[in-house]
Write an enzyme that holds these catalytic residues in place. Structure first.
Site, PDB file in Angstrom:
ATOM      1  N   GLY A 154      34.278  22.185  66.693  1.00 25.88           N
ATOM      2  CA  GLY A 154      32.954  21.634  67.005  1.00 25.88           C
ATOM      3  C   GLY A 154      32.465  20.780  65.853  1.00 25.88           C
TER       4      GLY A 154
ATOM      5  CD  GLU B  73      29.544  16.116  65.739  1.00 23.78           C
ATOM      6  OE1 GLU B  73      30.465  15.819  64.946  1.00 23.78           O
ATOM      7  OE2 GLU B  73      29.728  16.608  66.865  1.00 23.78           O
TER       8      GLU B  73
ATOM      9  CB  SER C 270      39.848  20.993  61.980  1.00 19.40           C
ATOM     10  OG  SER C 270      40.124  21.613  63.213  1.00 19.40           O
ATOM     11  CE  LYS C 271      34.437  15.582  65.100  1.00 19.60           C
ATOM     12  NZ  LYS C 271      33.202  16.107  64.661  1.00 19.60           N
ATOM     13  NE  ARG C 272      42.309  23.251  65.949  1.00 19.85           N
ATOM     14  CZ  ARG C 272      42.347  24.551  65.765  1.00 19.85           C
ATOM     15  NH1 ARG C 272      42.059  25.355  66.754  1.00 19.85           N
ATOM     16  NH2 ARG C 272      42.674  25.058  64.593  1.00 19.85           N
TER      17      ARG C 272
END
Ligand code: GLU
Length: 512
Positions: free
Chosen positions: A270, A276, A266-268
């Site tokens: 990175g 991105e 997930s986003k957590r």
């Protein structure tokens, strides 16, 4: 011969060539997981000289957005995952956007209804929710228990004609449903736990499993390669293929990608969206390389740095690993660094320059001399970074000069207190001071002259020289740095670059 109702009768001729598809829902940015799915489909298609199809699954009207559809196509193009049929380029089995295929789903639904294999369900949302809660309370897996199966088709038809809302459900058969997955091996489940699932919602729109089967069949997909999260859907889809009397494709499910901590990515963890990675200065071929290795390894030797062409040649579904893949950003950085070193220098300059311009380190409309210098700096520094976004910091570290802070550092103090260090620093500064332009040759001459004059050699010679030019105990190759400092000091740069001559003079002064 396939017996499905294709809207493209010309494609009835048996085509044995491989046809795979990537079928994203345009509800968000493409992330690592679904790009690996796209990638494995693409590798498989390219290796087998098959077709790679891009289908947009936008039946979730509330969450699908055009901008995500455009973004995902941009991302795939950037990665080099070209498709042979798709929304933008058409093809023999189009349209390739599910919202443009609703008529087709209705035709297939009618066929099931007429054959008595599907039925209308008039249960209200509240009723279904109550049934679900009761099942959960009893500890069983919730599924529709088939109440509306008992309604006679004539009565159901009448109620529909009177405007009563209804969904269309598939009548699930009894027994076991199973298949041999190309990655996970034999898989099966008891139909009991599935329950008659919805094909068409009450507004007439197709539900995912139904649209997917109709499309995969009509598009003559031979291999369905997708995330393991879809295994439970595959059982449902197989029941649909059976009900529609369609031949089955082969299935290959790909294990979930986890973070290093074992949690779902997930986003957590990175960056996870392709967009991105692109902005951060990863190369597409590096991402392709790394993502392919997430769950697959080449058969021959232990090579890990491979070009897309090599991956196409070596890829095989048989070697896809069923255990969860661990996404390791450090490994990705290492792979990216390797590709940065291998890439065509002109391309790297083109990709890297905007990072330096954005950071205000190189002017945007640079003259040719400055552009050449910037290009040489990029060529010099690229070996020291994992990704292009790290370049500005590396550039600043290399070209800024802060002798006060530098000389105070313990490791620099240690160099300065070496035998003969101050003499070396003074002699080096004096030598450069007498030269107009310090390039590679002058630097070499200076080193030899200082060596002869002070009698120092090895680290007693080179460490003090490094301190006199950088006020640091370690750093990049001086013979490359010094000419860049000299040229940079003569250019109209946003942040002044100091020549090795001026730097050495300053350090000598401070140590005197
Ligand atoms: N639209 C589905 C998804 O994005 C595709 C599943 C499939 O490949 O069948 O997960």
């Amino acid at each position: 011969m396939r017996s499905f109702l294709s809207p493209h009768p010309q494609l009835y001729t048996v085509q044995m060539s491989i046809r795979v598809r990537f079928a994203p829902s345009p509800t968000g940015h493409l992330h690592v997981g679904n790009v690996r799915t796209a990638l494995y489909n693409w590798l498989f298609a390219r290796q087998k000289s098959g077709a790679f199809i891009l289908r947009i699954e936008d039946t979730d009207l509330d969450r699908s957005e055009k901008r995500y559809e455009e973004q995902l196509m941009d991302d795939l193009k950037w990665l080099g995952l070209s498709w042979d049929e798709g929304v933008d380029i058409g093809g023999g089995c189009g349209p390739y956007r599910q919202t443009d295929r609703f008529d087709l789903y209705t035709r297939y639904a009618d066929r099931l209804l007429k054959a008595g294999k599907a039925y209308y369900c008039f249960c209200s949302v509240e009723e279904l929710e109550r049934e679900r809660e009761a099942q959960l309370k009893a500890g069983s897996q919730p599924h529709y228990q088939g109440k509306c199966r008992a309604i006679a088709p004539e009565e159901a038809g009448r109620r529909r004609d009177q405007g009563e809302e209804a969904t269309l459900r598939l009548k699930i058969r009894d027994g076991i449903v199973g298949f041999r997955d190309l990655v996970f091996g034999p898989l099966e489940v008891d139909c009991d736990v599935i329950g008659d699932f919805i094909l068409l919602r009450s507004d007439g729109s197709a539900q995912y499993n139904f649209a997917c089967v109709v499309d995969d069949a009509c598009m003559q997909i031979t291999h369905v390669i997708r995330g393991e999260g879809h295994i439970s859907n595959t059982y449902r889809q197989i029941l649909l293929y059976e009900a529609l009397d369609l031949s089955l494709p082969q299935f290959a499910h790909l294990s979930t990608i986890l973070g290093k901590d074992g949690a779902k990515l997930s986003k957590r963890h990175g960056a996870t969206s392709i967009d991105e990675f692109r902005r951060r200065g990863y190369l597409p071929e590096a991402l392709i390389n790394y993502l392919t290795l997430l769950g697959w390894a080449p058969e021959r030797d232990g090579r890990e740095i491979l070009t897309p062409e090599e991956l196409v040649e070596e890829f095989s579904l048989e070697r896809v690993n069923r255990s969860p893949a661990i996404f390791d950003p450090d490994k990705l950085n290492w792979v990216n660094r390797s590709h940065l070193k291998k890439a065509d220098p002109t391309r790297i300059v083109r990709l890297a320059l905007p990072h330096l311009e954005e950071a205000g380190l190189v002017p945007k409309e640079a003259d040719s001399e400055t552009s050449r210098w910037a290009a040489d700096c990029i060529g010099f520094l690229i070996n020291h970074v994992d990704k292009l976004e790290d370049l500005p910091a590396e550039f600043s570290r290399t070209f800024s000069f802060d002798p006060e802070a530098g000389l105070a550092a313990p490791e620099v103090q240690e160099v300065v207190s070496q035998t003969g260090a101050r003499e070396v620093i003074a002699a080096f500064a004096d030598y450069l001071n007498e030269r107009d332009f310090v390039d590679f040759d002058v630097y070499r001459e200076a080193v030899n002259a200082v060596k002869a004059q002070t009698g120092q050699k090895g680290k007693n010679l080179f460490h003090p020289i490094r301190v006199s030019v950088t006020a640091q105990a370690s750093g990049p190759e001086l013979e490359k740095l010094i000419p860049l400092l000299e040229r940079g000091s003569r250019l109209p740069l946003p942040k002044k670059v100091m020549s090795a001559r001026d730097r050495a003079r300053q350090v000598k002064g401070m140590l005197a």
